[in-house]
Motif scaffolding. Structure first.
Motif, PDB file in Angstrom:
ATOM      1  N   MET A   1      29.805 -10.109  -1.755  1.00  0.00           N
ATOM      2  CA  MET A   1      30.999  -9.486  -2.278  1.00  0.00           C
ATOM      3  C   MET A   1      31.717  -8.788  -1.124  1.00  0.00           C
ATOM      4  SD  MET A   1      31.302  -6.604  -5.210  1.00  0.00           S
ATOM      5  CE  MET A   1      32.189  -7.318  -6.545  1.00  0.00           C
ATOM      6  N   PHE A   2      33.013  -8.948  -1.072  1.00  0.00           N
ATOM      7  CA  PHE A   2      33.830  -8.351  -0.033  1.00  0.00           C
ATOM      8  C   PHE A   2      34.181  -6.927  -0.435  1.00  0.00           C
ATOM      9  CE2 PHE A   2      38.163  -7.749   1.819  1.00  0.00           C
ATOM     10  CZ  PHE A   2      37.750  -7.660   3.143  1.00  0.00           C
ATOM     11  N   THR A   3      33.839  -5.974   0.403  1.00  0.00           N
ATOM     12  CA  THR A   3      34.160  -4.577   0.119  1.00  0.00           C
ATOM     13  C   THR A   3      34.934  -3.992   1.297  1.00  0.00           C
ATOM     14  OG1 THR A   3      31.992  -3.937   0.955  1.00  0.00           O
ATOM     15  CG2 THR A   3      32.197  -4.164  -1.431  1.00  0.00           C
ATOM     16  N   PRO A   4      36.249  -4.132   1.257  1.00  0.00           N
ATOM     17  CA  PRO A   4      37.067  -3.628   2.364  1.00  0.00           C
ATOM     18  C   PRO A   4      37.059  -2.106   2.414  1.00  0.00           C
ATOM     19  CG  PRO A   4      38.465  -4.323   0.562  1.00  0.00           C
ATOM     20  CD  PRO A   4      37.051  -4.713   0.188  1.00  0.00           C
ATOM     21  N   SER A   5      37.180  -1.583   3.617  1.00  0.00           N
ATOM     22  CA  SER A   5      37.323  -0.134   3.787  1.00  0.00           C
ATOM     23  C   SER A   5      38.751   0.262   3.417  1.00  0.00           C
ATOM     24  CB  SER A   5      37.045   0.242   5.246  1.00  0.00           C
ATOM     25  OG  SER A   5      38.098  -0.245   6.082  1.00  0.00           O
ATOM     26  N   SER A   6      38.985   1.553   3.292  1.00  0.00           N
ATOM     27  CA  SER A   6      40.343   1.996   2.985  1.00  0.00           C
ATOM     28  C   SER A   6      41.291   1.607   4.118  1.00  0.00           C
ATOM     29  CB  SER A   6      40.393   3.489   2.701  1.00  0.00           C
ATOM     30  OG  SER A   6      40.063   4.227   3.856  1.00  0.00           O
ATOM     31  N   ASN A   7      40.809   1.610   5.349  1.00  0.00           N
ATOM     32  CA  ASN A   7      41.661   1.184   6.462  1.00  0.00           C
ATOM     33  C   ASN A   7      41.976  -0.304   6.386  1.00  0.00           C
ATOM     34  OD1 ASN A   7      41.921   3.740   7.506  1.00  0.00           O
ATOM     35  ND2 ASN A   7      40.478   3.431   9.181  1.00  0.00           N
ATOM     36  N   ASP A   8      41.009  -1.115   5.960  1.00  0.00           N
ATOM     37  CA  ASP A   8      41.264  -2.558   5.773  1.00  0.00           C
ATOM     38  C   ASP A   8      42.361  -2.767   4.734  1.00  0.00           C
ATOM     39  OD1 ASP A   8      39.186  -3.267   7.561  1.00  0.00           O
ATOM     40  OD2 ASP A   8      37.722  -3.456   5.933  1.00  0.00           O
ATOM     41  N   VAL A   9      42.289  -2.028   3.651  1.00  0.00           N
ATOM     42  CA  VAL A   9      43.277  -2.137   2.575  1.00  0.00           C
ATOM     43  C   VAL A   9      44.656  -1.717   3.087  1.00  0.00           C
ATOM     44  CG1 VAL A   9      43.983  -1.194   0.329  1.00  0.00           C
ATOM     45  CG2 VAL A   9      41.597  -1.855   0.723  1.00  0.00           C
ATOM     46  N   ALA A  53      49.942   4.987   8.608  1.00  0.00           N
ATOM     47  CA  ALA A  53      49.257   4.721   7.333  1.00  0.00           C
ATOM     48  C   ALA A  53      47.756   4.974   7.464  1.00  0.00           C
ATOM     49  CB  ALA A  53      49.511   3.288   6.884  1.00  0.00           C
ATOM     50  N   LEU A  54      47.187   4.618   8.599  1.00  0.00           N
ATOM     51  CA  LEU A  54      45.754   4.806   8.816  1.00  0.00           C
ATOM     52  C   LEU A  54      45.391   6.279   8.960  1.00  0.00           C
ATOM     53  CD1 LEU A  54      45.042   1.865  11.280  1.00  0.00           C
ATOM     54  CD2 LEU A  54      44.526   1.953   8.829  1.00  0.00           C
ATOM     55  N   GLU A  55      46.325   7.073   9.424  1.00  0.00           N
ATOM     56  CA  GLU A  55      46.070   8.497   9.650  1.00  0.00           C
ATOM     57  C   GLU A  55      46.341   9.361   8.423  1.00  0.00           C
ATOM     58  OE1 GLU A  55      44.721   9.880  12.395  1.00  0.00           O
ATOM     59  OE2 GLU A  55      44.493   7.811  13.110  1.00  0.00           O
ATOM     60  N   ARG A  56      47.165   8.901   7.537  1.00  0.00           N
ATOM     61  CA  ARG A  56      47.644   9.703   6.408  1.00  0.00           C
ATOM     62  C   ARG A  56      46.548   9.991   5.397  1.00  0.00           C
ATOM     63  NH1 ARG A  56      52.868  10.468   3.793  1.00  0.00           N
ATOM     64  NH2 ARG A  56      52.387  12.242   2.470  1.00  0.00           N
ATOM     65  N   ASP A  57      46.529  11.219   4.910  1.00  0.00           N
ATOM     66  CA  ASP A  57      45.585  11.619   3.869  1.00  0.00           C
ATOM     67  C   ASP A  57      46.354  11.762   2.564  1.00  0.00           C
ATOM     68  OD1 ASP A  57      43.341  12.600   2.490  1.00  0.00           O
ATOM     69  OD2 ASP A  57      43.886  14.667   2.971  1.00  0.00           O
ATOM     70  N   TYR A  58      45.939  11.024   1.567  1.00  0.00           N
ATOM     71  CA  TYR A  58      46.578  11.088   0.253  1.00  0.00           C
ATOM     72  C   TYR A  58      45.653  11.798  -0.729  1.00  0.00           C
ATOM     73  CZ  TYR A  58      50.041   7.805   1.997  1.00  0.00           C
ATOM     74  OH  TYR A  58      51.039   7.208   2.719  1.00  0.00           O
ATOM     75  N   SER A  59      45.321  13.032  -0.429  1.00  0.00           N
ATOM     76  CA  SER A  59      44.423  13.784  -1.303  1.00  0.00           C
ATOM     77  C   SER A  59      45.151  14.209  -2.571  1.00  0.00           C
ATOM     78  CB  SER A  59      43.892  15.020  -0.571  1.00  0.00           C
ATOM     79  OG  SER A  59      44.948  15.911  -0.299  1.00  0.00           O
ATOM     80  N   VAL A  60      44.389  14.447  -3.596  1.00  0.00           N
ATOM     81  CA  VAL A  60      44.944  14.906  -4.870  1.00  0.00           C
ATOM     82  C   VAL A  60      45.668  16.233  -4.660  1.00  0.00           C
ATOM     83  CG1 VAL A  60      44.341  15.686  -7.201  1.00  0.00           C
ATOM     84  CG2 VAL A  60      43.180  13.719  -6.207  1.00  0.00           C
ATOM     85  N   GLU A  61      45.104  17.071  -3.806  1.00  0.00           N
ATOM     86  CA  GLU A  61      45.698  18.382  -3.545  1.00  0.00           C
ATOM     87  C   GLU A  61      47.079  18.255  -2.900  1.00  0.00           C
ATOM     88  OE1 GLU A  61      41.542  18.353  -4.019  1.00  0.00           O
ATOM     89  OE2 GLU A  61      42.570  17.521  -2.290  1.00  0.00           O
TER      90      GLU A  61
END
Length: 142
Positions: A1-9, A53-61
């Protein structure tokens, strides 16, 4: 199963957007992604710079939607509907889309998908596909 990292996505969506804007040949998955990207112009800036995009944090906060999560959910739902997996999602989607339109149907299904994943993580049990389909059907019959 392919499980890309968030950076891959993130790289995938940025690259699909770049290829689409440059008029390059798109893979079938790129084409599906580009279609959803086109329907979300509010994400174009975030997709224009892969390094940012790779550096950005999209936290709920932070209070800002994560465009990569949102677009990934569109892709997941598109794939689920195309192969009717879990069984019944295509019919439930089609009923909902007939009522609210394709794009809004996806957003409603995202709510159900998110609830199913959250409940599974919280309980430690496998995702409840039946409950997921029932949630979509309830939204379709409103």
């Amino acid at each position: 199963m392919f499980t890309p990292s968030s950076n891959d996505v993130r790289r995938f969506f940025c690259e699909a957007y770049r290829k689409q804007r440059a008029g390059e040949v798109l893979t079938p998955m790129d084409a599906i992604a580009a279609d959803w990207i086109a329907q979300h112009p509010e994400y174009h800036e975030a997709l224009s710079d892969v390094d940012a995009a790779l550096e950005r944090d999209y936290s709920v906060e932070g209070g800002q939607a994560n465009p990569f999560l949102h677009l990934s959910m569109h892709l997941s739902i598109s794939e689920q509907v195309s192969v009717d997996q879990p069984r019944g999602i295509k019919a439930a989607h089609d009923m909902l889309a007939a009522r609210v339109g394709e794009h809004e149907a996806h957003h409603e299904i995202m709510e159900c998908l998110g609830e199913m994943i959250w409940a599974s993580q919280r309980s430690g049990l496998p995702p409840d596909a039946t409950g997921y389909i029932d949630c979509v059907r309830r939204r379709a019959s409103r």
